[in-house]
Design an enzyme around this catalytic site. Structure first.
Site, mmCIF file in Angstrom:
data_model
loop_
_atom_site.group_PDB
_atom_site.id
_atom_site.type_symbol
_atom_site.label_atom_id
_atom_site.label_comp_id
_atom_site.label_asym_id
_atom_site.label_seq_id
_atom_site.Cartn_x
_atom_site.Cartn_y
_atom_site.Cartn_z
ATOM 1 N N GLN A 1 0.516 -0.910 -0.146
ATOM 2 C CA GLN A 1 0.147 -0.025 -0.140
ATOM 3 C C GLN A 1 0.793 1.358 -0.193
ATOM 4 O O GLN A 1 0.336 2.613 0.540
ATOM 5 C CB GLN A 1 -0.848 0.527 1.014
ATOM 6 C CG GLN A 1 -1.510 -0.926 1.453
ATOM 7 C CD GLN A 1 -2.918 -1.502 2.348
ATOM 8 O OE1 GLN A 1 -3.074 -0.401 3.132
ATOM 9 N NE2 GLN A 1 -3.546 -1.745 2.759
ATOM 10 N N UNK A 2 1.841 1.413 -0.954
ATOM 11 C CA UNK A 2 2.828 2.630 -0.587
ATOM 12 C C UNK A 2 2.232 3.525 -1.997
ATOM 13 O O UNK A 2 2.612 2.951 -3.041
ATOM 14 C CB UNK A 2 4.115 2.069 -0.602
ATOM 15 N N GLY A 3 2.894 3.968 -1.913
ATOM 16 C CA GLY A 3 3.079 4.779 -3.264
ATOM 17 C C GLY A 3 4.194 4.549 -4.661
ATOM 18 O O GLY A 3 3.739 4.857 -5.474
#
EC number: 1.11.1.12
Length: 197
Positions: free
Chosen positions: A72-74
């Site tokens: 769920q990281u950019g």
């Protein structure tokens, strides 16, 4: 000479080197107390995404990229996409990728190992996924403690892992040869690979 041709020429040597490597019967250095005495990544073990213990000695003779990952990281999409691409193009040359999910940065890997495995399958991941770990602090996996103190594994502004997708390049002998920060995309590693195949 093209890199593909070089890989084909070196493949037999890599396999022979892996089979003939000394110390294959050595003990694993996976405890919280004895990680400092390790001389290579091959002395450690870790649990794979399915919970099975993997002796990292299986990577002897291979060039490895070891990275902490989060779903769920950019930076998730670019990193997974490029890691999958690197693996597809260089696995035959002797590249292995070891991905360690970690929830220490912005709680961006909250899922179970099964959920993480399902997420990675969405990117068609064929490289090795491991169980979720910590990479910083007292509870950090011993391999990660060890990599951070290696001469070429030290970070900028301290050795702590700063964010998701910090990457370590490890040579065929299990030694850390370079550390890449989380803002460096995996494709940056490609230029360094030929020296170590």
């Amino acid at each position: 000479m093209s890199l593909g041709r070089l890989c084909r020429l070196l493949k037999p040597a890599l396999l022979c080197g892996a089979l003939a490597a000394p110390g294959l019967a050595g003990t694993m250095c996976a405890s919280q107390d004895d990680w400092r005495s390790a001389r290579s990544m091959h002395e450690f073990s870790a649990k794979d995404i399915d919970g099975h213990t993997v002796n990292l000695d299986k990577y002897r003779g291979f060039v490895c990229i070891v990275t902490n990952v989060a779903s769920q990281u950019g930076k998730t999409q670019v990193n997974y996409t490029q890691l999958v691409d690197l693996h597809a193009r260089y696995a035959e040359c002797g590249l292995r990728i070891l991905a360690f999910p970690c929830n220490q940065f912005g709680k961006q890997e909250p899922g179970s190992n099964e959920e993480i495995k399902e997420f990675a399958a969405g990117y068609n991941v064929k490289f090795d996924m491991f169980s979720k770990i910590c990479v910083n602090g007292d509870d950090a996996h011993p391999l990660w403690k060890w990599m951070k103190i290696q001469p070429k594994g030290k970070g900028t502004l301290g050795n702590a892992i700063k964010w998701n997708f910090t990457k370590f390049l490890v040579d065929k002998n299990g030694c850390v040869v370079k550390r890449y920060g989380p803002m460096e995309e995996p494709q940056v590693i490609e230029k360094d690979l030929p020296c170590y195949f």
